[in-house]
Design an enzyme around this catalytic site. Structure first.
Site, PDB file in Angstrom:
ATOM      1  N   PHE A  24       0.535  -1.032   0.442  1.00 60.55           N
ATOM      2  CA  PHE A  24      -0.081  -0.005   0.437  1.00 60.55           C
ATOM      3  C   PHE A  24       1.104   1.485   0.407  1.00 60.55           C
ATOM      4  O   PHE A  24       1.299   1.784   1.239  1.00 60.55           O
ATOM      5  CB  PHE A  24      -0.925  -0.085   1.652  1.00 60.55           C
ATOM      6  CG  PHE A  24      -1.944   0.879   0.946  1.00 60.55           C
ATOM      7  CD1 PHE A  24      -2.626   1.522   0.449  1.00 60.55           C
ATOM      8  CD2 PHE A  24      -2.557   1.305   2.197  1.00 60.55           C
ATOM      9  CE1 PHE A  24      -3.726   2.175  -0.424  1.00 60.55           C
ATOM     10  CE2 PHE A  24      -3.838   2.253   1.964  1.00 60.55           C
ATOM     11  CZ  PHE A  24      -4.416   2.188   1.385  1.00 60.55           C
ATOM     12  N   HIS A  25       1.805   1.359  -0.791  1.00 61.64           N
ATOM     13  CA  HIS A  25       2.398   2.282  -1.694  1.00 61.64           C
ATOM     14  C   HIS A  25       1.995   3.946  -1.646  1.00 61.64           C
ATOM     15  O   HIS A  25       0.757   4.115  -1.559  1.00 61.64           O
ATOM     16  CB  HIS A  25       3.476   2.098  -2.323  1.00 61.64           C
ATOM     17  CG  HIS A  25       2.794   2.398  -4.027  1.00 61.64           C
ATOM     18  ND1 HIS A  25       2.817   3.176  -5.137  1.00 61.64           N
ATOM     19  CD2 HIS A  25       2.175   1.317  -4.325  1.00 61.64           C
ATOM     20  CE1 HIS A  25       2.105   2.545  -6.427  1.00 61.64           C
ATOM     21  NE2 HIS A  25       2.280   1.746  -5.270  1.00 61.64           N
ATOM     22  N   LEU A  26       3.241   5.333  -1.707  1.00 59.42           N
ATOM     23  CA  LEU A  26       2.492   6.079  -1.573  1.00 59.42           C
ATOM     24  C   LEU A  26       1.515   6.725  -2.843  1.00 59.42           C
ATOM     25  O   LEU A  26       0.556   7.335  -2.166  1.00 59.42           O
ATOM     26  CB  LEU A  26       4.168   7.380  -1.865  1.00 59.42           C
ATOM     27  CG  LEU A  26       3.434   8.816  -2.635  1.00 59.42           C
ATOM     28  CD1 LEU A  26       2.981   9.125  -0.409  1.00 59.42           C
ATOM     29  CD2 LEU A  26       4.712   9.648  -2.167  1.00 59.42           C
ATOM     30  N   VAL A  29      -1.952   5.377  -1.353  1.00 61.13           N
ATOM     31  CA  VAL A  29      -2.522   5.921  -0.035  1.00 61.13           C
ATOM     32  C   VAL A  29      -2.602   7.345  -0.091  1.00 61.13           C
ATOM     33  O   VAL A  29      -3.951   7.455   0.387  1.00 61.13           O
ATOM     34  CB  VAL A  29      -0.951   5.362   0.707  1.00 61.13           C
ATOM     35  CG1 VAL A  29      -1.256   6.324   1.788  1.00 61.13           C
ATOM     36  CG2 VAL A  29      -1.303   4.674   1.121  1.00 61.13           C
ATOM     37  N   ASP A  98      -3.665  -0.704  -8.581  1.00 65.02           N
ATOM     38  CA  ASP A  98      -2.557  -0.454  -9.346  1.00 65.02           C
ATOM     39  C   ASP A  98      -1.218  -2.095 -10.019  1.00 65.02           C
ATOM     40  O   ASP A  98      -0.892  -3.395  -9.236  1.00 65.02           O
ATOM     41  CB  ASP A  98      -1.640  -0.882  -7.655  1.00 65.02           C
ATOM     42  CG  ASP A  98      -0.486  -0.373  -7.290  1.00 65.02           C
ATOM     43  OD1 ASP A  98      -0.011   0.409  -8.240  1.00 65.02           O
ATOM     44  OD2 ASP A  98      -0.300  -1.036  -6.158  1.00 65.02           O
TER      45      ASP A  98
END
Ligand code: PEP
Ligand code: MG
Length: 601
Positions: A24-26, A29, A98
């Protein structure tokens, strides 16, 4: 009374599982936090006993959530119920969208010289002298206060408007609250980077450095990178995302070798997008200022290339350039199979930007305009909808627009759908005509006004029986009548995505003008496996799917196209054409590749 009820309402919670191997990356998020902030309620995330505010980018990121981690989202307050629903679907969509780059497959190659192995970021061949990344700091006159520099940086990122820039903006906002000088900002950034050490999200530290550099620049402290004027292969530990455009557009760079990035970092994404041959390898083993050969098709650096190696690489370079030029130059041509059958390649778009990309990539029309994400946060006015649709309709002659397909995995904050135990089997698509007629009426009105004088197709999503189609079409005709608009320029059709339709084609032939097969949903309903499910996956190439398509194509007496992801799958295209499908609608970036595949089926 109501106030007390809200204050003391019980918290709602839900478990969410990270399914993207990027974690769950930038970027996701930032989008999630943005959505969470729009609700009047508290939103917290708990993982391994640590609870953080999920309305702040840096605190949510501090959980370092990786693939298969399950965290708890706890929501309390006035809009808790609505927020829970929207955030759950938003999270699932973010995970699904994603796209992970697992590892880019290496092609085989053999060279005489000593080679160094690496991981491919972006494929290509480069022959040039190596150059080590160097920066120098220049202090200009500064007239800005720290706060003004932050505001200027925030605005600049907002103006860029890309997902990466907006994610960096969200990071800056969360750092801003606890930093009141360049010094404290620097300290906070160092703390965040330290916390990322050893986690899979370490590649995100360049985003923090990038922000710091941009704020410093606004304060007059420019970090200048120097490059040679002749061709070079750049060696660096890592690069900042904001440096890639300058590198690609203003220098003679031939290739890039980085030591510390990951193939999913923002830097890597931008290197791929700019087409620079790039590799991750141990740069300390590469000689400086010496001619080397970078073959990132094979994932290799040839440290001591022989003259034969150079010749071989030059031939590969030439071949690649010819191939690229060939498929790019042919992307606007009509496409024929080797046996001379013409296939139309259209695009699935969601807004004017993607419609423009589709045009640029050689699409011949819009096979699916997903209207649900045209206005993501606030309900648009009739005028705003009409203007946006008009602009999109003007991009092509051949346009198919789909009425709102909200529900299931897609949510809009201004469309209230009651909490359902099985949203994929509940109120979605055409079923919204029953529950939200005013929204559909306004949308149809906007479509009618925007399409005046132009032949277009309107399709209804999630239709499961003939009566549903009849009612939706009569509803549309009533809207036209109310506003005295002539809609003889409009064809009406359905998406085929509910299996019941497979058994009703003969009856549908009597009423529809066309069909478009949505294999994404059709596959999920055929196998009863939710398309966003974290663990269960269906095989979209299953013979069951092709058998369903065959049923449609054989029985339909009206034009049939396909707009699900399957249409761009290079392993499916030949079968689709053999079944008799002649119109494929794919994502804009898949148009040129789909056309090239068709030419060789
Ligand atoms: C589909 O279901 O195949 C489709 C194209 O629609 P969406 O992905 O928007 O549900
Ligand atoms: Mg669908």
């Amino acid at each position: 009374m109501q106030l007390f009820k809200n204050l003391f309402s019980r918290p709602l919670s839900i478990q969410l599982t990270v399914t993207s191997s990027n974690g769950f990356h930038l970027r996701p998020v930032a989008q999630f936090v943005n959505e969470a902030k729009s609700f009047e309620c508290s939103v917290e995330a708990t993982f391994h006993g640590k609870t953080v505010d999920a309305k702040k980018v840096n605190t949510l990121l501090s959980l370092s959530l990786e693939k298969e981690d399950t965290f708890t989202l706890t929501i309390q307050g006035k809009e808790a119920e609505k927020a829970l629903k929207v955030l759950q679907t938003r999270f699932n969509t973010l995970m699904q969208d994603d796209k992970e780059v697992v590892a880019i497959e290496k092609e085989s190659a053999s060279y005489d010289g000593e080679v160094l192995d690496g991981d491919i970021i972006s494929k290509g061949v480069a022959i040039a002298s190596t150059y080590l990344y160097k920066t120098e700091e220049i202090q200009h006159n500064n007239t800005l206060s720290f706060n003004a520099a932050i505001t200027q940086t925030r605005k600049a990122l907002e103006t860029q408007g890309t997902d990466i820039a907006l994610a960096q903006k969200a990071l800056l906002v969360s750092l801003e609250e606890k930093s009141n000088s360049l010094e404290t900002l620097e300290q906070n950034i160092h703390k965040e980077i330290e916390a990322l050490q050893g986690t899979k999200l370490f590649a995100k530290s360049v985003d923090y450095q990038d922000i710091l550099q941009q704020v410093k620049k606004a304060l007059g402290l420019e970090v200048k990178i120097t490059f040679p004027s002749e061709k070079f292969i750049l060696l660096a530990d890592d690069l900042l995302p904001s440096e890639i455009a300058m590198l690609a557009n203003n220098t003679e760079v031939q290739g890039v070798i980085l030591k510390e990035t990951s193939i999913n970092s923002h830097t890597a994404i931008l290197l791929r997008a700019s087409g620079i041959a790039s590799l991750i390898a141990d740069t300390s083993k590469i000689p400086l200022d010496r001619e080397i050969l970078l073959d990132s098709f094979a994932g290799l650096v040839v440290l001591t290339p022989s003259s034969d190696d150079i010749e071989k690489a030059k031939a590969l370079q030439e071949k690649t350039n010819v191939q690229k030029a060939h498929s790019a130059s042919k992307r606007f041509d009509t496409v024929l199979t080797p046996s001379g059958k013409q296939i139309k390649v259209l695009a699935n778009v969601g807004d004017i930007q993607s419609a423009k990309i589709a045009k640029d990539e050689g699409a011949e029309g819009i096979g699916l305009l997903r209207t649900e994400f045209l206005f993501k946060s606030v309900k648009p006015s009739l005028q705003a909808q009409t203007d946006a649709l008009k602009e999109i309709f003007s991009t092509f002659d051949d346009i198919t627009v789909r009425t709102l397909d909200v529900g299931g995995d897609k949510a809009l904050p201004y469309i209230d759908i009651p909490l359902e135990s099985n949203p994929f089997l509940g109120l979605r698509g055409v079923r919204l005509f029953r529950t939200h007629p005013e929204i559909l009426s306004e949308q149809l009105h906007a479509i009618f006004v925007a399409s005046k004088g132009k032949r277009i197709k309107i399709m209804f999503p999630m239709v499961s029986n003939v009566d549903e189609f009849r009612k939706a079409k009569s509803f549309a005709q009533e809207v036209a009548k109310t506003h005295t608009i002539d809609i003889r320029n409009i064809d009406f059709g359905i998406m085929i995505e509910v299996p019941s339709v497979l058994f009703l084609i003969e009856a549908f032939n009597e009423v529809v003008d066309f069909y478009s097969i949505g294999t994404n949903d059709l596959t999920q309903y055929l196998f009863a496996i939710e398309r966003t499910h974290p663990l269960l996956k269906v095989d979209e190439l299953s013979p069951v799917v092709f058998s369903a398509l065959e049923t449609v194509v054989k029985q339909a007496t009206k034009p049939v196209s396909i707009c699900g992801e399957l249409a761009a799958n290079t392993d499916a295209i030949e079968k689709l054409i053999n079944l008799g499908l002649t119109t494929l609608s794919v994502s804009p970036k898949s148009v040129a590749q789909t056309k090239e595949t068709i030419r060789h089926v």
